[in-house]
Design an enzyme around this catalytic site. Structure first.
Site, PDB file in Angstrom:
ATOM      1  N   ASP A  50       0.821  -1.141  -0.021  1.00 13.75           N
ATOM      2  CA  ASP A  50      -0.110   0.011  -0.176  1.00 13.75           C
ATOM      3  C   ASP A  50       0.671   1.139   0.078  1.00 13.75           C
ATOM      4  O   ASP A  50       0.404   2.347  -0.101  1.00 13.75           O
ATOM      5  CB  ASP A  50      -0.952   0.024   0.943  1.00 13.75           C
ATOM      6  CG  ASP A  50      -0.343  -0.036   2.419  1.00 13.75           C
ATOM      7  OD1 ASP A  50       0.906   0.200   2.618  1.00 13.75           O
ATOM      8  OD2 ASP A  50      -1.112  -0.003   3.428  1.00 13.75           O
ATOM      9  N   SER A  51       2.095   1.083   0.073  1.00 12.22           N
ATOM     10  CA  SER A  51       3.159   2.017  -0.081  1.00 12.22           C
ATOM     11  C   SER A  51       2.928   2.852  -1.497  1.00 12.22           C
ATOM     12  O   SER A  51       3.398   3.796  -1.821  1.00 12.22           O
ATOM     13  CB  SER A  51       4.400   1.494   0.117  1.00 12.22           C
ATOM     14  OG  SER A  51       4.753   0.473  -0.751  1.00 12.22           O
ATOM     15  N   ASP A  89      -0.502  -6.239  -0.069  1.00  8.24           N
ATOM     16  CA  ASP A  89      -0.986  -5.833   1.189  1.00  8.24           C
ATOM     17  C   ASP A  89      -2.525  -5.575   1.133  1.00  8.24           C
ATOM     18  O   ASP A  89      -2.965  -5.289   0.191  1.00  8.24           O
ATOM     19  CB  ASP A  89      -0.467  -4.216   1.052  1.00  8.24           C
ATOM     20  CG  ASP A  89       0.732  -4.065   2.139  1.00  8.24           C
ATOM     21  OD1 ASP A  89       0.762  -4.744   3.085  1.00  8.24           O
ATOM     22  OD2 ASP A  89       1.475  -3.103   1.783  1.00  8.24           O
ATOM     23  N   LYS A 118      -0.319  -9.573   3.318  1.00  8.77           N
ATOM     24  CA  LYS A 118       0.507  -9.014   4.626  1.00  8.77           C
ATOM     25  C   LYS A 118      -0.778  -7.959   5.219  1.00  8.77           C
ATOM     26  O   LYS A 118      -1.223  -7.167   4.419  1.00  8.77           O
ATOM     27  CB  LYS A 118       1.605  -8.194   4.002  1.00  8.77           C
ATOM     28  CG  LYS A 118       2.230  -7.699   5.058  1.00  8.77           C
ATOM     29  CD  LYS A 118       3.586  -6.931   4.867  1.00  8.77           C
ATOM     30  CE  LYS A 118       3.494  -5.626   4.093  1.00  8.77           C
ATOM     31  NZ  LYS A 118       2.800  -4.584   4.721  1.00  8.77           N
ATOM     32  N   GLU A 120      -0.812  -5.331   8.663  1.00  3.99           N
ATOM     33  CA  GLU A 120      -0.325  -4.461   9.960  1.00  3.99           C
ATOM     34  C   GLU A 120      -1.208  -4.821  10.977  1.00  3.99           C
ATOM     35  O   GLU A 120      -2.266  -4.519  11.134  1.00  3.99           O
ATOM     36  CB  GLU A 120      -0.294  -3.236   9.329  1.00  3.99           C
ATOM     37  CG  GLU A 120       0.598  -2.628   8.175  1.00  3.99           C
ATOM     38  CD  GLU A 120       0.754  -1.195   8.084  1.00  3.99           C
ATOM     39  OE1 GLU A 120       0.381  -0.334   9.094  1.00  3.99           O
ATOM     40  OE2 GLU A 120       1.084  -0.878   7.019  1.00  3.99           O
ATOM     41  N   GLU A 187       9.277  -3.505  10.856  1.00  2.00           N
ATOM     42  CA  GLU A 187       9.681  -2.490  10.279  1.00  2.00           C
ATOM     43  C   GLU A 187      10.012  -1.461  11.106  1.00  2.00           C
ATOM     44  O   GLU A 187       9.509  -1.428  12.348  1.00  2.00           O
ATOM     45  CB  GLU A 187       8.629  -1.684   9.333  1.00  2.00           C
ATOM     46  CG  GLU A 187       8.753  -0.291   8.844  1.00  2.00           C
ATOM     47  CD  GLU A 187       8.030   0.175   7.927  1.00  2.00           C
ATOM     48  OE1 GLU A 187       8.084   1.217   7.259  1.00  2.00           O
ATOM     49  OE2 GLU A 187       6.718  -0.579   7.611  1.00  2.00           O
TER      50      GLU A 187
END
Length: 271
Positions: A50-51, A89, A118, A120, A187
Site C-alpha cells: 500500500d506504499s 498488502d 500482508k 499490519e 519495520e
C-alpha cells in the site's frame, strides 16, 4: 558487479519458509507489470505494498488506498512477474473484523494470482490471523513500525526503544507464528530487538529499517532506485540515481523535438 539473477521456477510458500536461516530473502515492491517483469529476475518476493499510495500516487500516507486499488495493482504485478512469490498488502480498513478480513483476503486469491497477503497487526488481531490461515490464506504479519497507524501514534516512530516495547514485539512475533503466519515483516525496529525476534521465531523475518540480523530485506523500489530526490530515510540505500537518469533522457527528447532533430530519417517511414 556480478549479475545476481535468480535462476528459478515459480516460488512457493514452502520455498520462502525454507529460506529461514539458510539464504537471505530478497523482497522489493512493485506496482505495475513493467517493473514487476524486471524485478522478477532478482526478487524472491515482490510486495504489492500500500506504499504505492505514497511512492506511486504521491499521496501523503497509505491510508486512502482501498481494495479496488490494491486489487488492480496486484493483477498488474502478477501479469509481469511469473517466478517471484507475490505478496499483496491488505489496505487500511479492509480487515477490521474476521468476516471482513476473510472476504477481502479471498478477493486477492480469486481475482489475482497473489500467493499471500500482508497485514499490519497487533496482539488483539492474533485470532484474526489464525482464522485467515484456517481458511487457507497465507499471511505475513507486519509488526513494529506500522505506517497505517501513523495518525494514531502521532508519526512514524522507531520501535523497540524500551525494554517493555521490545518484549512486546517478541511476544507478538511468537504469537503470530503460533497463529499460522508464514513470516514476519518487521519495520523500523532497533537492530538488537530485530535480531532477538529473528532468533526466537521459526518463520522468516524480513526487515525494513530493522538492521542486518534478520532473514531478508525489503525496500520500496522508488526509494532504492533514487526516484525521490527530497526524501531519503536513514535505512534506504540508493543503488541508482533514477530521477536524474529519467530527467536527462526526457530533456534530450524534448530538446531534439524542439530543434527538429527527432525524428531523423532513421526513425521515419519512407514511401
Amino acid at each position: 558487479m556480478k549479475d545476481e539473477k535468480i535462476a528459478k521456477k515459480k516460488l512457493t510458500i514452502n520455498d520462502i519458509k525454507n529460506k529461514k536461516g539458510a539464504e537471505p530473502i530478497v523482497m522489493i515492491t512493485a506496482y505495475d507489470a513493467l517493473f514487476a517483469k524486471i524485478f522478477d529476475d532478482y526478487a524472491d518476493v515482490i510486495l504489492v505494498g500500500d506504499s504505492l499510495n505514497m511512492s506511486f500516487n504521491m499521496k501523503e500516507s497509505t491510508l486512502s488506498a482501498d481494495m479496488s486499488t490494491m486489487l488492480y495493482h496486484t493483477k498488474a504485478v502478477c501479469t509481469g512477474a511469473k517466478k517471484s512469490f507475490i505478496l499483496a498488502d491488505m489496505p487500511f480498513g479492509s480487515y477490521t473484523n474476521e468476516k471482513q478480513a476473510i472476504k477481502n483476503a479471498m478477493k486477492f486469491f480469486k481475482q489475482t494470482n497473489a500467493d499471500a497477503v500482508k497485514l499490519e497487526v497487533g496482539m488483539h488481531q492474533v485470532n484474526l490471523v489464525k482464522r485467515l490461515c484456517e481458511e487457507g490464506i497465507n499471511v505475513m504479519a507486519h509488526i513494529g513500525l506500522k505506517p497505517q497507524f501513523f495518525k494514531f501514534e502521532g508519526g512514524y516512530k522507531i520501535k523497540g526503544k524500551s525494554e517493555l516495547e521490545a518484549k512486546r514485539l517478541v511476544e507478538e512475533a511468537l504469537a503470530f507464528e503460533q497463529a499460522g503466519a508464514f513470516g514476519i515483516l518487521l519495520e523500523g525496529t532497533l537492530s538488537n530487538v530485530a535480531s532477538e525476534i529473528t532468533r526466537q521465531v521459526r518463520v522468516p523475518v524480513v526487515g525494513i529499517g530493522s538492521g542486518a540480523d534478520v532473514d531478508g530485506q525489503v525496500l520500496v523500489w522508488s526509494d532504492m532506485l533514487g526516484f525521490f530526490e527530497d526524501f531519503k530515510p536513514k535505512f534506504v540505500k540508493r543503488y541508482l540515481d533514477g530521477a536524474a537518469l529519467v530527467r536527462k533522457g526526457v530533456q534530450s527528447y524534448a530538446s531534439e523535438v524542439k530543434n527538429k532533430i527527432f525524428p531523423s530519417e532513421e526513425f521515419s517511414y519512407k514511401g
